[in-house]
Design a protein around this motif. Structure first.
Motif, PDB file in Angstrom:
ATOM      1  N   ASP A   1      18.601  12.082  -2.368  1.00  0.00           N
ATOM      2  CA  ASP A   1      17.425  11.970  -2.886  1.00  0.00           C
ATOM      3  C   ASP A   1      17.505  11.190  -4.426  1.00  0.00           C
ATOM      4  O   ASP A   1      16.587  10.355  -4.798  1.00  0.00           O
ATOM      5  CB  ASP A   1      16.822  13.295  -3.380  1.00  0.00           C
TER       6      ASP A   1
ATOM      7  N   ARG B   1      17.431   7.329  -3.254  1.00  0.00           N
ATOM      8  CA  ARG B   1      15.982   7.139  -3.002  1.00  0.00           C
ATOM      9  C   ARG B   1      15.345   6.927  -4.052  1.00  0.00           C
ATOM     10  O   ARG B   1      14.669   5.997  -4.366  1.00  0.00           O
ATOM     11  CB  ARG B   1      15.447   8.082  -1.971  1.00  0.00           C
ATOM     12  N   ALA B   2      15.490   7.870  -5.158  1.00  0.00           N
ATOM     13  CA  ALA B   2      14.717   7.786  -6.169  1.00  0.00           C
ATOM     14  C   ALA B   2      14.970   6.461  -7.154  1.00  0.00           C
ATOM     15  O   ALA B   2      14.088   5.791  -7.687  1.00  0.00           O
ATOM     16  CB  ALA B   2      14.958   9.016  -7.241  1.00  0.00           C
TER      17      ALA B   2
ATOM     18  N   LEU C   1      16.161   3.746  -5.538  1.00  0.00           N
ATOM     19  CA  LEU C   1      15.535   2.581  -5.132  1.00  0.00           C
ATOM     20  C   LEU C   1      14.116   2.413  -5.390  1.00  0.00           C
ATOM     21  O   LEU C   1      13.358   1.319  -5.503  1.00  0.00           O
ATOM     22  CB  LEU C   1      15.621   2.843  -3.476  1.00  0.00           C
ATOM     23  N   GLN C   2      13.360   3.563  -5.523  1.00  0.00           N
ATOM     24  CA  GLN C   2      11.956   3.610  -5.555  1.00  0.00           C
ATOM     25  C   GLN C   2      11.915   2.975  -7.245  1.00  0.00           C
ATOM     26  O   GLN C   2      10.755   2.061  -7.315  1.00  0.00           O
ATOM     27  CB  GLN C   2      11.353   4.787  -5.576  1.00  0.00           C
ATOM     28  N   ARG C   3      12.427   3.411  -8.084  1.00  0.00           N
ATOM     29  CA  ARG C   3      12.194   3.019  -9.426  1.00  0.00           C
ATOM     30  C   ARG C   3      12.620   1.453  -9.576  1.00  0.00           C
ATOM     31  O   ARG C   3      11.739   0.641 -10.035  1.00  0.00           O
ATOM     32  CB  ARG C   3      13.156   3.847 -10.481  1.00  0.00           C
ATOM     33  N   SER C   4      13.336   0.947  -8.724  1.00  0.00           N
ATOM     34  CA  SER C   4      13.671  -0.602  -8.784  1.00  0.00           C
ATOM     35  C   SER C   4      12.521  -1.168  -8.066  1.00  0.00           C
ATOM     36  O   SER C   4      12.237  -2.155  -8.666  1.00  0.00           O
ATOM     37  CB  SER C   4      15.191  -0.596  -8.134  1.00  0.00           C
ATOM     38  N   GLN C   5      12.217  -0.910  -6.762  1.00  0.00           N
ATOM     39  CA  GLN C   5      11.039  -1.533  -6.239  1.00  0.00           C
ATOM     40  C   GLN C   5       9.804  -1.461  -7.218  1.00  0.00           C
ATOM     41  O   GLN C   5       9.265  -2.237  -6.894  1.00  0.00           O
ATOM     42  CB  GLN C   5      10.986  -0.562  -4.808  1.00  0.00           C
ATOM     43  N   ARG C   6       9.607  -0.642  -7.785  1.00  0.00           N
ATOM     44  CA  ARG C   6       8.360  -0.573  -8.634  1.00  0.00           C
ATOM     45  C   ARG C   6       8.568  -1.443  -9.926  1.00  0.00           C
ATOM     46  O   ARG C   6       7.603  -1.629 -10.757  1.00  0.00           O
ATOM     47  CB  ARG C   6       7.892   1.002  -9.012  1.00  0.00           C
TER      48      ARG C   6
END
Length: 156
Positions: free
Chosen positions: A105, A108-109, A111-116
């Protein structure tokens, strides 16, 4: 204990003793990486969860630099706590070979912060691995004059 002002040394001993439930007397030597501070090493044994209790007992003093490690055992993964005045405390779960285990988790978090576009993935991964703490603590890890030194050798 990588560095502590002299006035805090007895308080560190009392805090460790309070967690371990036994009298503790640390051998303090000068810390050349931060003149005016002292360093000490202490091996301990305790129940699972003792490392977090030690780190919690020590984290209240802003001027300390320390690491607490617990080896993995049959009932629990290992742990590493690193603390600096500037960065605060870092906690990592470690495996049988000392590798940091990052929960899915948290990856994944990151990765999500990076993608945003909120952060850089490399910086996020470095934080998950404790790199800022390692960078700051590395000069303090070297044994000071008179400290016991444990040499490790690679076996090929």
């Amino acid at each position: 204990m990588h560095s502590a002002p002299r006035a805090l040394c007895p308080h560190v001993e009392w805090a460790v003793a309070g967690v371990l439930g036994t009298r503790v007397s640390l051998d303090w030597i000068r810390q050349p990486a931060a003149p005016g501070t002292w360093r000490s090493e202490f091996s301990w044994q305790g129940q699972v969860g003792t490392a977090s209790k030690l780190a919690s007992a020590l984290r209240g003093w802003h001027l300390l630099r320390f690491e607490v490690t617990a080896e993995p055992c049959p009932t629990a993964e290992g742990e590493r706590y690193s603390c600096t005045p500037d960065l605060g405390i870092f906690h990592a779960v470690t495996g049988i070979h000392g590798d940091i285990l990052i929960p899915e988790d948290r990856l994944r978090a990151a990765l999500q912060r990076s993608q945003r576009g909120e952060t850089d993935l490399e910086a996020e991964l470095n934080k998950l691995l404790g790199k800022p703490w390692d960078d700051e603590l590395e000069p303090f890890r070297y044994a000071g004059e008179g400290a016991p030194v444990r040499w490790l050798h690679q076996v090929v």
